[in-house]
Design an enzyme around this catalytic site. Structure first.
Site, mmCIF file in Angstrom:
data_model
loop_
_atom_site.group_PDB
_atom_site.id
_atom_site.type_symbol
_atom_site.label_atom_id
_atom_site.label_comp_id
_atom_site.label_asym_id
_atom_site.label_seq_id
_atom_site.Cartn_x
_atom_site.Cartn_y
_atom_site.Cartn_z
ATOM 1 N N ASP A 198 -3.295 4.481 -2.623
ATOM 2 C CA ASP A 198 -4.470 4.888 -1.857
ATOM 3 C C ASP A 198 -5.108 6.140 -2.461
ATOM 4 O O ASP A 198 -4.405 7.053 -2.912
ATOM 5 C CB ASP A 198 -4.035 5.157 -0.413
ATOM 6 C CG ASP A 198 -5.197 5.403 0.522
ATOM 7 O OD1 ASP A 198 -6.072 4.530 0.629
ATOM 8 O OD2 ASP A 198 -5.220 6.476 1.163
ATOM 9 N N GLU A 203 -6.633 2.903 -6.137
ATOM 10 C CA GLU A 203 -7.944 2.982 -5.486
ATOM 11 C C GLU A 203 -8.691 4.171 -6.084
ATOM 12 O O GLU A 203 -8.320 5.323 -5.877
ATOM 13 C CB GLU A 203 -7.811 3.158 -3.984
ATOM 14 C CG GLU A 203 -9.179 3.169 -3.294
ATOM 15 C CD GLU A 203 -9.125 3.578 -1.839
ATOM 16 O OE1 GLU A 203 -10.036 3.176 -1.082
ATOM 17 O OE2 GLU A 203 -8.200 4.307 -1.435
ATOM 18 N N ASP A 259 0.848 -1.189 0.000
ATOM 19 C CA ASP A 259 0.000 0.000 0.000
ATOM 20 C C ASP A 259 0.883 1.240 0.000
ATOM 21 O O ASP A 259 1.918 1.273 0.682
ATOM 22 C CB ASP A 259 -0.896 -0.001 1.248
ATOM 23 C CG ASP A 259 -2.352 0.276 0.915
ATOM 24 O OD1 ASP A 259 -2.596 1.269 0.211
ATOM 25 O OD2 ASP A 259 -3.219 -0.497 1.363
ATOM 26 N N HIS A 279 -10.889 -3.887 2.959
ATOM 27 C CA HIS A 279 -10.874 -3.489 4.363
ATOM 28 C C HIS A 279 -11.839 -2.346 4.687
ATOM 29 O O HIS A 279 -11.990 -1.992 5.852
ATOM 30 C CB HIS A 279 -9.453 -3.081 4.758
ATOM 31 C CG HIS A 279 -8.931 -1.922 3.980
ATOM 32 N ND1 HIS A 279 -8.658 -1.995 2.639
ATOM 33 C CD2 HIS A 279 -8.650 -0.641 4.343
ATOM 34 C CE1 HIS A 279 -8.229 -0.826 2.216
ATOM 35 N NE2 HIS A 279 -8.220 0.016 3.226
ATOM 36 N N ASP A 280 -12.463 -1.769 3.673
ATOM 37 C CA ASP A 280 -13.414 -0.673 3.879
ATOM 38 C C ASP A 280 -14.860 -1.073 3.627
ATOM 39 O O ASP A 280 -15.757 -0.235 3.742
ATOM 40 C CB ASP A 280 -13.069 0.503 2.956
ATOM 41 C CG ASP A 280 -11.789 1.206 3.340
ATOM 42 O OD1 ASP A 280 -11.449 1.211 4.545
ATOM 43 O OD2 ASP A 280 -11.115 1.746 2.444
#
Length: 541
Positions: free
Chosen positions: A206, A273, A104, A338-339
């Site tokens: 991200d 993302e 990430d 994860h969101d």
């Protein structure tokens, strides 16, 4: 048309990417928090599962206000996760096992504890003042404009010492970097090179679409669909805070940094993302002459599919995406992260199996979230155990029902065994282990020939051993209501029953390669009988 040929296909164009949330994967030192050494010890499991690449959520030095997405040092490991030496061992072991490692990367904002921001806020004439986004107050002394943060409240915080507001699209402890400043760009690109020199195979970038904001800092228009009590940021239409043309230029610069380290057999890549409609998503690929992001994340199965999980809706999403892609671009698909709420929580265990078959048989590169291969569901988080900063910052819109657990339910520890703490740790973990771990765990499913884990392993074997699933084009196959069917390369038929009713699908002669029920193989001709909630892959003759 076939998409590529085996000898020319690059690893990332068909790679199955497995997301590891390090805090929740494996604790190696008994402090209740997962770490890099814990991930290293579980790499054999990932190899045997059949994935190609491991994506590690942030492990950088951080005050952990947003669990690592607030970076205090882009070139070091937070002690809670280990050391740079631990990372190097993990990387070496992954490569030895044939696994790629994607890390990430968080370039939109840093921690307010990062030395860059500490300097920036020291004074208005500090050399790093312009490394972040500072603005004078509005005439009434309030924020410079009406921009709202993702985690609630204004996207601006006043710094009393210097009398200006700084921008933060997330927490106040996560100030936005100023990507219009060439020095910022070069500093971030050098941080990327730090990890590329160590040997990482790529980055998951991200909030890629948020890097640049409107240069004039104009107020965003009101959203006529927004209602009082809903998410703060939803009250506006975001034409000035996100997806600015300059962002796509920056992505092409990032691609150039990756290309510095790319060589035959050692291709580096990035996943971006990006939560945008297809017409806004596609430009992030760049052009054939000047490429951008290798894989701009396609989240449409999550935010358009999961709330309306029907064959007809999913078929429309897939067809629209395939029609939108540039001919040279590589597709990608995502069902969870994860969101977002867990896959099995959203659509149930029976349809989670169907969804897995779809994900691993569509064209391109799929991403899988840790634990979904055993059907993990959202954990129950008591109010006193809530950790998610977004949840702690915002009260549940249904206030009388208590604190919204935010993103914690999908981040609970991996369930390895039926023993204490699910084999994740020797002590109480940072989040409660889901109560179903005695029955739902890797050890139990490893011994079950019809488990979700066995299904995922089988699907990945079929995917690897069936060239049409890796290289073939996509073509919708006519099917009855409630069934989504398609051909890959004209050679393989995938038929997915989205209903609890049996369905019939006319088919030519073929051989069943796998069913989501894991109990049927062999010849089929004329009519394919689909049982309730069943998916089948057929190799046509």
């Amino acid at each position: 048309m076939l998409v590529g040929v085996t000898s020319e296909r690059l690893w990332w164009q068909t790679a199955v990417i497995y997301q590891v949330y390090p805090r929740s994967f494996q604790d190696s030192n008994g402090d209740g928090v997962g770490d890099l050494e814990g991930v290293r010890r579980r790499l054999g499991y990932l190899r045997d599962l059949g994935v190609d690449a491991v994506w590690l959520s942030p492990f950088y030095k951080s005050p952990m206000k947003d669990f690592g997405y607030d970076v205090a040092d882009y070139c070091d490991v937070d002690p809670i996760f280990g050391t740079l030496a631990d990372f190097d061992r993990l990387l070496e072991e992954a490569h030895r096992l044939g696994l790629k490692v994607i890390i990430d990367f968080v370039p939109n904002h840093s921690s307010d504890q990062h030395p860059w921001f500490q300097e920036s806020r020291a004074s208005r004439d500090n050399p790093k003042r312009d490394w972040y986004v500072w603005r004078d107050p509005a005439p009434d002394g309030g924020p410079p404009n009406n921009w709202m943060a993702y985690f609630g409240g204004p996207a601006w915080t006043l710094d009393p010492r210097t009398g200006q507001y700084y921008l933060h699209q997330f927490l106040p402890e996560q100030p936005d970097l100023n990507w219009r400043n060439p020095e910022v760009r070069q500093a971030i690109y050098e941080a990327m090179r730090f990890w590329l020199r160590r040997g990482v195979d790529g980055f998951r970038v991200d909030v890629m679409w948020l890097l640049v904001e409107d240069e004039q800092f104009r107020d965003e228009p009101e959203n006529p669909l927004w209602k009082e009590g809903e998410w703060d940021r939803g009250r506006h239409v975001h034409i000035y805070m996100e997806d600015q043309p300059e962002t796509r230029e920056i992505v092409q610069e990032m691609r150039a940094v990756l290309d510095e380290f790319t060589a035959p057999g050692k291709e580096r890549m990035m996943v971006g993302e990006i939560y945008l409609p297809y017409d806004q998503l596609m430009p992030y690929y760049g052009t054939a002459e000047r490429p951008g992001c290798h894989l701009p994340f396609n989240f449409h199965l999550i935010f358009r599919g999961m709330n309306h999980w029907t064959a007809e809706n999913i078929r429309h999403i897939v067809e629209e995406y395939e029609a939108s892609l540039p001919g040279w671009a590589t597709p990608n698909w995502v069902l969870g992260n994860h969101d977002q709420h867990r896959l099995a929580t959203r659509i149930g265990h029976a349809q989670a199996r169907v969804a897995a078959m779809m994900l691993f048989s569509l064209r391109g590169s799929p991403t899988w979230y840790y634990g979904d291969e055993i059907g993990m569901v959202d954990g129950a988080i008591p109010p006193e155990k809530v950790q998610d900063p977004a949840a702690l910052r915002q009260k549940n819109v249904h206030g009388e029902h208590g604190l919204d657990p935010g993103r914690d339910p999908e981040r609970t520890p991996m369930q390895w065994t039926p023993h204490a703490h699910a084999g994740f740790s020797t002590t109480e973990p940072w989040l409660p282990v889901n109560a179903d771990y005695p029955e739902r765990n890797v050890e139990a499913q490893d011994a079950d020939s019809e488990s979700m884990l066995t299904l995922v392993r089988t699907l990945l074997v079929v995917r690897r051993e069936t060239p049409a699933l890796l290289e073939g084009n996509y073509q919708t196959y006519k099917s009855p209501e409630g069934v989504f069917a398609y051909l890959r390369g004209g050679e393989v038929l995938v038929a997915l029953n989205f209903t609890p009713e049996p369905k019939q699908l006319p088919v030519p002669a073929g051989e069943v390669l796998v069913s989501t029920h894991l109990d049927r193989y062999g010849a089929v001709e004329g009519v394919l009988e689909l049982r309730p909630n069943e998916g089948v892959i057929v190799k046509l003759k």
